[in-house]
Design a protein around this motif. Structure first.
Motif, PDB file in Angstrom:
ATOM      1  N   TYR A 211      -7.193   2.385  -1.491  1.00 20.49           N
ATOM      2  CA  TYR A 211      -5.732   2.453  -1.444  1.00 20.49           C
ATOM      3  C   TYR A 211      -5.141   2.537  -2.843  1.00 20.49           C
ATOM      4  CZ  TYR A 211      -5.378  -2.487  -2.836  1.00 20.49           C
ATOM      5  OH  TYR A 211      -5.443  -3.679  -3.523  1.00 20.49           O
TER       6      TYR A 211
ATOM      7  N   PHE B 265      -3.511   5.428   1.576  1.00 18.45           N
ATOM      8  CA  PHE B 265      -4.748   4.753   1.937  1.00 18.45           C
ATOM      9  C   PHE B 265      -5.755   5.709   2.554  1.00 18.45           C
ATOM     10  CE2 PHE B 265      -2.063   4.606   5.695  1.00 18.45           C
ATOM     11  CZ  PHE B 265      -2.949   4.941   6.710  1.00 18.45           C
TER      12      PHE B 265
ATOM     13  N   VAL C  59       0.841  -1.200   0.000  1.00 23.28           N
ATOM     14  CA  VAL C  59       0.000   0.000   0.000  1.00 23.28           C
ATOM     15  C   VAL C  59       0.875   1.248   0.000  1.00 23.28           C
ATOM     16  CG1 VAL C  59      -1.720   1.317   1.306  1.00 23.28           C
ATOM     17  CG2 VAL C  59      -1.864  -1.182   1.184  1.00 23.28           C
TER      18      VAL C  59
END
Length: 436
Positions: free
Chosen positions: A383, A369, A366
């Protein structure tokens, strides 16, 4: 450290202490700022190859040339993350003490691992004490805090952590309740301990005020303290109606410490000149005039372990200009920071969501996010995937949400190539689409 540098350091420390406790004249404050900036530039150039190249346009044979300050590039968060290892100075020298490491997601929804020198933390602590004194806080009273901690969802109140939350007064109790639980429990706890002061996030204060007004139970306090979000006039009004007192607001960021605090006399935020140099820049790069909004760009003055020079923290603020009985080189009229949200769950429960940034950093795939509540039992995890990293760990994501926010929540992941900013140009890490 040679004799000349040692003398300059002692002189700066004497001015720092006077500024924190008795104040400096405007001329002295400007001199302190300029000398502190020159010292910080010397430290950064001598110990960091990243800054040696970056500050070169503004450096001369005798050090920093302040007239060339604007030639130094703005440091954005993407550049900071990319060059963090080169910026971090773990052996920063004895003057500013050991470096502690911390995590923040700040305004970008992307965890940042930063460093803070012991002296920088001490300065921010002293600034907080000055802030309390300016608002005439009574250290014999009980002080309650509802703040983010590492405790998981549905935490129980901690006992009084210590006495003496205000320097010079040892009798006052400090009580802390982790934020990760139902706000109805927070309110019941406040009725039980009856504090004189309460500190929390603006959104939490607003929701507690709404609950108090709905219940019709009196909960008078002397003063509320807020930080870590946008304090609106509506929140101020709600708190005065519910608790019969004002709200004193504090503006800071994890990686830089104290930025500015609200003055009880003029209502503007006085910049914490002992800790940093703040620039408020319009989109064209020029300084914002009083009443104009601009990007907040800061330079830390004593964080030798992790120097941040012309660092854009991601906030927009409105430049102040009001005169005040309390001397200030610079003021902020309004902070347009990051807002969060209250999550509303089944059974009428409400809570302020929080997952520690270092826990979120475990989601390796990620880049950025945002959590969006779309139903009482459902949160979407929006994300931006990180290039070259493994896919999202759905099991870990579910664990983080149920462990730190609430066990009743389901999670649905939504990948995207970009996230929307709010009206204040920031990423609201937690949002709710449910009616309040």
């Amino acid at each position: 450290m040679n004799q000349a540098r040692r003398a300059e350091w002692h002189s700066l420390m004497e001015m720092l202490n006077r500024s924190l406790f008795s104040g400096l004249s405007a001329a002295e404050a400007r001199d302190f700022r300029h000398r502190s900036l020159r010292r910080m530039a010397d430290v950064a150039c001598s110990r960091s190859r990243f800054y040696r190249q970056r500050l070169a346009p503004a450096m001369g044979p005798s050090g920093l040339r302040l007239e060339r300050w604007n030639d130094i590039p703005i440091l954005d968060k993407a550049t900071l993350r990319k060059n963090r290892a080169q910026i971090l100075i773990e052996e920063a020298g004895p003057e500013t003490g050991r470096v502690r490491m911390g995590w923040t997601s700040g305004s970008e929804g992307e965890p940042l691992n930063y460093g803070r020198s012991a002296l920088a933390d001490q300065i921010s602590s002293r600034i907080t004490q000055r802030f309390l004194r300016r608002w005439k806080a009574d250290g014999s009273q009980r002080f309650a805090q509802i703040l983010s901690t590492r405790q998981e969802a549905n935490a129980t109140p901690e006992p009084a952590m210590r006495r003496g939350w205000l320097e010079g007064q040892r009798s006052g109790e400090l009580h802390v309740f982790p934020v990760a639980t139902d706000l109805h429990r927070h309110l019941a706890w406040l009725h039980e301990i009856r504090p004189g002061y309460l500190k929390s996030y603006p959104e939490v204060l607003a929701e507690l005020a709404r609950l108090t007004l709905r219940q019709g139970r009196v909960l008078p306090m002397r003063l509320l303290f807020s930080g870590g979000g946008v304090l609106t006039q509506e929140t101020r009004r709600l708190c005065r109606d519910a608790f019969g007192c004002a709200v004193a607001d504090f503006y800071g960021a994890e990686e830089v410490g104290s930025i500015a605090d609200q003055c009880p006399h003029c209502g503007h935020y006085h910049v914490c000149d002992e800790n940093l140099f703040l620039e408020i820049l319009r989109e064209d790069g020029c300084a914002a005039a009083p009443g104009e909004a601009g990007r907040a760009v800061v330079t830390t003055l004593f964080n030798d372990g992790f120097p941040l020079i012309r660092y854009e923290i991601g906030d927009h603020v409105v430049a102040g200009g009001a005169s005040c009985v309390v001397p200030a080189l610079q003021t902020i009229a309004e902070v347009k920071g990051r807002s969060s949200a209250i999550f509303r769950l089944k059974g009428g429960r409400a809570l302020w969501p929080f997952i520690p940034s270092d826990e979120m950093a475990r989601l390796a795939g990620v880049q950025r996010f945002q959590f969006v509540q779309v139903a009482e039992d459902l949160v979407e995890f929006h994300y931006v995937p990180r290039d070259g990293q493994p896919g999202l760990d759905e099991v870990l994501l579910h664990h983080l949400v149920t462990a730190f926010i609430d066990p009743s929540l389901r999670v649905r992941s939504v990948a995207s190539d970009r996230l929307e900013r709010d009206e204040n140009h920031k990423y609201a890490i937690y949002r709710s689409l449910l009616p309040s």
